[in-house]
Design a protein around this motif. Structure first.
Motif, PDB file in Angstrom:
ATOM      1  N   ASP A 199       6.393   8.616  95.629  1.00 54.99           N
ATOM      2  CA  ASP A 199       6.445  10.016  96.011  1.00 54.99           C
ATOM      3  C   ASP A 199       5.046  10.608  96.173  1.00 54.99           C
ATOM      4  O   ASP A 199       4.860  11.578  96.901  1.00 54.99           O
ATOM      5  CB  ASP A 199       7.229  10.798  94.951  1.00 54.99           C
ATOM      6  CG  ASP A 199       7.527  12.221  95.381  1.00 54.99           C
ATOM      7  OD1 ASP A 199       7.776  12.441  96.584  1.00 54.99           O
ATOM      8  OD2 ASP A 199       7.507  13.121  94.516  1.00 54.99           O
ATOM      9  N   LEU A 227       8.945   4.898  91.633  1.00 56.96           N
ATOM     10  CA  LEU A 227       9.391   5.915  92.584  1.00 56.96           C
ATOM     11  C   LEU A 227       8.462   7.130  92.560  1.00 56.96           C
ATOM     12  O   LEU A 227       8.179   7.731  93.614  1.00 56.96           O
ATOM     13  CB  LEU A 227      10.820   6.339  92.259  1.00 56.96           C
ATOM     14  CG  LEU A 227      11.900   5.290  92.555  1.00 56.96           C
ATOM     15  CD1 LEU A 227      13.236   5.715  91.945  1.00 56.96           C
ATOM     16  CD2 LEU A 227      12.053   5.082  94.058  1.00 56.96           C
ATOM     17  N   TYR A 228       7.967   7.475  91.380  1.00 55.83           N
ATOM     18  CA  TYR A 228       7.012   8.586  91.277  1.00 55.83           C
ATOM     19  C   TYR A 228       5.735   8.252  92.046  1.00 55.83           C
ATOM     20  O   TYR A 228       5.187   9.094  92.771  1.00 55.83           O
ATOM     21  CB  TYR A 228       6.696   8.889  89.821  1.00 55.83           C
ATOM     22  CG  TYR A 228       5.635   9.943  89.642  1.00 55.83           C
ATOM     23  CD1 TYR A 228       5.911  11.284  89.908  1.00 55.83           C
ATOM     24  CD2 TYR A 228       4.349   9.595  89.235  1.00 55.83           C
ATOM     25  CE1 TYR A 228       4.928  12.254  89.764  1.00 55.83           C
ATOM     26  CE2 TYR A 228       3.365  10.569  89.086  1.00 55.83           C
ATOM     27  CZ  TYR A 228       3.653  11.897  89.355  1.00 55.83           C
ATOM     28  OH  TYR A 228       2.683  12.855  89.217  1.00 55.83           O
ATOM     29  N   TRP A 258      13.108  11.575  97.214  1.00 56.89           N
ATOM     30  CA  TRP A 258      12.244  10.946  96.212  1.00 56.89           C
ATOM     31  C   TRP A 258      12.457  11.564  94.841  1.00 56.89           C
ATOM     32  O   TRP A 258      12.579  10.870  93.830  1.00 56.89           O
ATOM     33  CB  TRP A 258      10.774  11.073  96.624  1.00 56.89           C
ATOM     34  CG  TRP A 258      10.343  10.114  97.685  1.00 56.89           C
ATOM     35  CD1 TRP A 258      10.189  10.376  99.016  1.00 56.89           C
ATOM     36  CD2 TRP A 258      10.027   8.730  97.512  1.00 56.89           C
ATOM     37  NE1 TRP A 258       9.793   9.249  99.682  1.00 56.89           N
ATOM     38  CE2 TRP A 258       9.672   8.221  98.788  1.00 56.89           C
ATOM     39  CE3 TRP A 258       9.990   7.875  96.415  1.00 56.89           C
ATOM     40  CZ2 TRP A 258       9.293   6.896  98.988  1.00 56.89           C
ATOM     41  CZ3 TRP A 258       9.616   6.551  96.605  1.00 56.89           C
ATOM     42  CH2 TRP A 258       9.268   6.065  97.872  1.00 56.89           C
TER      43      TRP A 258
END
Length: 295
Positions: free
Chosen positions: A110, A106-107, A52
Motif C-alpha cells: 500500500d 500488504l501494508y 489495500w
C-alpha cells in the motif's frame, strides 16, 4: 531418510508417525480458507473503494484470531480431555505468523514498496511500532517452533521463550485497539476472549478442573468485564457517565454488543468441550494435570 518419508515429516497434514491425519488436514484447510477468500475477493474487485486498506485490516483480523486460537488449544484440551488437540497448536501458531506477515506485506504494498517510508512510519506511529514489536516476537516463536530448535534450545529455555506468546498477544491487542479508532467492537470481543483464555490457564495452574460451572462463570465474568470496558471507553471518548452507557452495552438491539458475543462464544465452546469429554474422552488424562505448556 527416504524422500517420501522426508516429505511426510515436513507435511503439516501428517502425524509424527507419518500417518495422514484427517484432523490436521481439516485444520490446515480451515487455516488457509481466509487467505484464499481474501485473494478471491481481491481478484473479483470486491474489496471496496480502498482495497489495500480492506485487505490489510482483514489479514490483521485473522492474524489475531489465529493467535487467540493457538492460545485456546491448551484450555480446550484441558476441558475436553482431547489430547490430540495439542498437536495442532504449532500449526495454528504458524498460521497466525503467516497472516501477520501478510498484514505487513500488504501494508508495504500500500506504501508503493517504499521501504524507507514504511520504516519511518513504524518509527513515528506508536501503534505501528507496537504492532511491529509483536510481529518480531511472532517471528521468533515461529522460527523456534520446530523439533530441531526445541532440541537445540532445550525444553526449559524453549518453554520460557514461548511463554512470550502472552505479552505478544497483549501487544497485538493494543495495536488492534489503536488502529480501530472509533469502532472498537472487534477489539473488545478479542480482548474478552483472550481474557477468558488467560483465566482458564490460571484456573488449570491452580489445579482446578475446568468443569462446566467454572467455565460458565468465566464466560459470564468476561462478558461483564467486556461490557464495563466498553462503557469506560465510550465514557472517556464522549464524556458521558459510564453508568448511562453500560445498559446500552447489555442490549441486543440494534446490534449484539461485544459483551454478549464474548459470553456466548465462551459458553458455547465450553458446553461443546465438556460434552465431548463426557461422550468421547472420558478415558483421557484428567484436566487437573495438564501437560506443561508455554501456551
Amino acid at each position: 531418510m527416504a524422500l517420501a518419508d522426508r516429505i511426510r515429516s515436513l507435511s503439516p497434514l501428517h502425524e509424527r508417525n507419518g500417518r495422514l491425519s484427517v484432523l490436521r488436514a481439516l485444520t490446515f484447510a480451515g487455516l488457509v480458507v481466509p487467505a484464499l477468500w481474501l485473494a478471491w475477493r481481491a481478484g473479483i474487485g470486491d474489496l471496496g473503494a480502498r482495497p489495500w486498506t480492506e485487505a490489510i485490516h482483514r489479514s490483521g483480523d485473522w492474524a489475531i484470531r489465529f493467535l487467540a486460537l493457538s492460545l485456546l488449544v491448551t484450555p480446550l484440551r484441558n476441558a475436553s480431555g482431547w489430547s490430540k488437540l495439542v498437536g495442532l497448536r504449532r500449526m495454528v501458531g504458524v498460521a497466525a505468523l503467516f497472516y501477520a506477515l501478510l498484514h505487513v506485506a500488504l501494508y508495504i504494498g500500500d506504501q508503493s514498496l517504499d521501504l524507507a517510508k514504511v520504516v519511518s512510519e513504524i518509527a513515528l506511529r506508536i501503534y505501528l511500532t507496537i504492532g511491529f514489536i509483536a510481529l518480531v516476537g511472532l517471528i521468533a516463536l515461529g522460527v523456534t517452533s520446530t523439533d530441531g530448535m526445541i532440541k537445540r534450545l532445550g525444553a526449559e529455555r524453549w518453554h520460557r521463550l514461548h511463554a512470550l506468546v502472552h505479552p505478544i498477544a497483549i501487544l497485538a491487542l493494543i495495536h488492534f485497539y489503536m488502529q480501530s479508532k472509533l469502532d472498537i467492537s472487534d477489539a473488545l470481543i478479542m480482548s474478552g476472549l483472550m481474557l477468558a483464555l488467560w483465566i482458564c490457564r490460571g484456573v488449570s495452574r491452580h489445579r482446578i478442573a475446568l468443569s462446566l460451572p467454572v467455565l460458565i462463570a468465566i464466560a459470564a465474568g468476561c462478558g461483564i468485564v467486556t461490557a464495563l470496558a466498553e462503557a469506560v471507553y465510550f465514557s472517556i471518548k464522549t464524556g458521558v457517565d459510564p453508568r448511562l452507557v453500560l445498559p446500552a452495552n447489555l442490549m441486543f438491539e440494534p446490534v449484539i454488543r461485544p459483551a454478549w458475543w464474548v459470553a456466548g462464544i465462551v459458553a458455547a465452546v465450553s458446553v461443546v468441550a465438556v460434552a465431548a469429554k463426557a461422550i468421547w474422552f472420558t478415558k483421557a488424562a484428567p484436566a487437573l494435570r495438564p501437560a506443561r505448556s508455554a501456551r
